[in-house]
Design an enzyme around this catalytic site. Structure first.
Site, mmCIF file in Angstrom:
data_model
loop_
_atom_site.group_PDB
_atom_site.id
_atom_site.type_symbol
_atom_site.label_atom_id
_atom_site.label_comp_id
_atom_site.label_asym_id
_atom_site.label_seq_id
_atom_site.Cartn_x
_atom_site.Cartn_y
_atom_site.Cartn_z
ATOM 1 N N GLY A 346 0.685 -1.337 -0.090
ATOM 2 C CA GLY A 346 -0.087 0.271 -0.138
ATOM 3 C C GLY A 346 0.945 1.272 0.084
ATOM 4 N N GLY A 369 -1.143 -6.762 1.048
ATOM 5 C CA GLY A 369 -1.227 -7.995 1.882
ATOM 6 C C GLY A 369 -1.184 -9.445 1.050
HETATM 7 P P1 ADP Z 1 4.036 -1.216 2.517
HETATM 8 O O1 ADP Z 1 2.549 -0.693 2.692
HETATM 9 O O2 ADP Z 1 4.464 -0.720 1.026
HETATM 10 O O3 ADP Z 1 4.123 -2.701 2.305
HETATM 11 P P2 ADP Z 1 4.958 -0.714 5.023
HETATM 12 O O4 ADP Z 1 3.571 -0.722 5.508
HETATM 13 O O5 ADP Z 1 5.731 -2.016 5.505
HETATM 14 O O6 ADP Z 1 5.028 -0.634 3.295
HETATM 15 O O7 ADP Z 1 5.813 0.290 5.763
HETATM 16 C C1 ADP Z 1 5.598 1.690 5.019
HETATM 17 C C2 ADP Z 1 6.067 2.510 6.328
HETATM 18 O O8 ADP Z 1 7.078 2.329 6.732
HETATM 19 C C3 ADP Z 1 5.870 3.918 6.128
HETATM 20 O O9 ADP Z 1 4.742 4.556 6.798
HETATM 21 C C4 ADP Z 1 6.971 4.676 6.470
HETATM 22 O O10 ADP Z 1 6.724 5.935 7.038
HETATM 23 C C5 ADP Z 1 7.647 3.750 7.179
HETATM 24 N N1 ADP Z 1 9.145 3.545 7.466
HETATM 25 C C6 ADP Z 1 9.966 3.664 6.310
HETATM 26 N N2 ADP Z 1 11.220 3.720 6.829
HETATM 27 C C7 ADP Z 1 11.274 3.931 8.151
HETATM 28 C C8 ADP Z 1 12.257 4.357 9.068
HETATM 29 N N3 ADP Z 1 13.541 4.361 8.723
HETATM 30 N N4 ADP Z 1 11.709 4.595 10.465
HETATM 31 C C9 ADP Z 1 10.565 4.468 10.509
HETATM 32 N N5 ADP Z 1 9.646 4.347 9.660
HETATM 33 C C10 ADP Z 1 9.767 4.141 8.708
HETATM 34 MG MG MG Z 2 1.747 -0.467 4.618
#
Ligand code: ADP
Ligand code: MG
Length: 392
Positions: A346, A369
């Site tokens: 997402g 997911g």
């Molecule tokens: P996706 O939805 O693409 O699978 P995630 O939900 O796993 O991704 O992670 C996204 C979140 O991770 C974002 O809200 C981002 O702000 C956070 N994030 C990325 N790098 C860091 C960091 N270094 N410290 C804290 N949060 C982080």
């Molecule tokens: Mg996410």
């Protein structure tokens, strides 16, 4: 894909229930991102061209098994009508005589049923609810990749009760993910970031089985860096996973590529002072919030060599401009690479969209997911239940 396709069905005059993923963001009665609606249009249009009578069903948000005015499908119906250019008859129910009546009266356009999660039988995959859903229909098509990892009445129960097939979006999602996982053109570079290692251990494990390089950024890199013995200040770390991180690094050797520098700040806020430091020198009391410019260059060089790319998870806190450059650098490199690129998740997709680079990716998954579970090698119940090609 080896599942029966909507193309394999005899559709003329048939009443078809289509599970779509219209779980879209809605604010003040307006759909704020209609991507998932647009991605379902090819299947809907095809069904109409073939002369089927079409009713669509989806969940929206997280109502608790009963009607909740905040999650009615009406805003979705309005946007769908604009995009489809055909009338959309929205019902306030998903089962019962009203559905039969609406199908009998339908002359043009489609029916949109009410939120499936207004019924407690949806998430429980209750047999009586699945019977009621299936009753008015001749055929079932699943085009909801984003819901395929759930064994619910609208994804599994109905598929067991009607002749079933996959829609075009579901097919496309699976074909791209299969291409990446089973038969990638090499080099295959996987890029992982995001918040938690624990969420994505299975994904890392599975990708290490097939990728030539695994580039790790986001908050999850700090668990790896700490496992290597570096001080990581107040960066997000999952201490319970240090052992796993060490094991994965050993298994991967130089295929696992960690950041060499990071952007740090004392707080995760707009406007705070930031510094770029090598990973060996993260100061006490500071937290890593993005990959640094040397890391962007390093990741970029791997990305530009790739023929296949899978990307999940932003490289930093991209929601704040000061920590968005790593994600932007990676997104631009993927766009330039000319590789077959699949982006899932997402937040990763939101980041790509914010940069206006959507069209430069080969495939953007509509299911965060679901795509991760698929990459982990888990069977998706909504896919498993569909008959194979040529099966009766
Ligand atoms: P996706 O939805 O693409 O699978 P995630 O939900 O796993 O991704 O992670 C996204 C979140 O991770 C974002 O809200 C981002 O702000 C956070 N994030 C990325 N790098 C860091 C960091 N270094 N410290 C804290 N949060 C982080
Ligand atoms: Mg996410």
């Amino acid at each position: 894909m080896d599942k029966r396709s909507v193309r394999d069905l005899e559709l003329h005059g048939k009443k078809v229930l289509v599970r779509v993923d219209f779980n879209v963001p809605v604010k003040d009665g307006e759909v704020t991102d209609d991507t998932r609606i647009r991605r379902a249009l090819p299947t809907i249009r095809y069904l109409l061209e073939q002369g089927a009578k079409v009713a669509l069903i989806s969940h929206l948000g997280r109502p608790k098994g009963e009607p909740d005015p905040r999650y009615r499908m009406d805003p979705v119906a309005r946007r769908l009508e604009e995009l489809l250019g055909e009338p959309v008859k929205k019902l306030d129910v998903a089962v019962g005589p009203e559905v039969e009546r609406a199908l009998a009266e339908l002359e043009r356009g489609v029916i949109l049923l009410e939120n499936s999660r207004f019924y407690p039988g949806e998430t429980r995959n209750d047999p009586a609810f699945a019977d009621a859903l299936a009753a008015p229909f001749d055929l079932y098509v699943n085009d909801a990749f984003g819901a395929a990892h759930r064994a619910h009445a609208t994804t599994v129960g109905v598929a067991e009760r009607l002749p079933a097939a996959a829609g075009f979006l579901l097919e496309e999602e699976l074909d791209y993910l299969d291409g990446v996982l089973r038969n990638p053109e090499r080099p295959f570079v996987a890029i992982l970031g995001g918040a938690k290692v624990s969420d994505k251990l299975g994904v890392i494990e599975s990708l290490l089985g097939v990728a030539d390089r695994l580039l790790v950024g986001g908050a999850m890199c700090f668990t790896f860096l700490k496992a290597k013995g570096y001080g990581v200040g107040t960066s997000l770390v999952e201490d319970d996973y240090l052992g796993e991180a060490r094991r994965l690094m050993e298994e991967a050797g130089d295929r696992l590529v960690l950041p060499v520098d990071v952007v740090v700040a004392e707080r995760m806020e707009e406007g705070v002072e930031t510094k770029v430091v090598p990973v060996e020198e993260i100061p006490e009391g500071w937290m890593g919030l993005d990959i640094g410019p040397r890391t962007v260059e390093l990741f970029r060089s791997h990305i530009l060599e790739a023929r296949t790319i899978f990307w999940n998870g932003p490289m930093g806190v991209f929601e704040i401009d000061a920590f968005a450059r790593g994600t932007e650098g990676v997104a631009r490199a993927v766009a330039e690479s000319g590789a077959t690129s699949v982006v899932g998740g997402g937040d990763s997709v939101a980041a790509v969209r914010k940069l206006g680079l959507e069209d430069r990716m080969s495939h953007i998954s509509t299911g965060g997911g679901a795509s991760l579970e698929y990459v982990e090698g888990r069977e998706l119940p909504g896919v498993a239940v569909l008959p194979g090609k040529g099966e009766g």
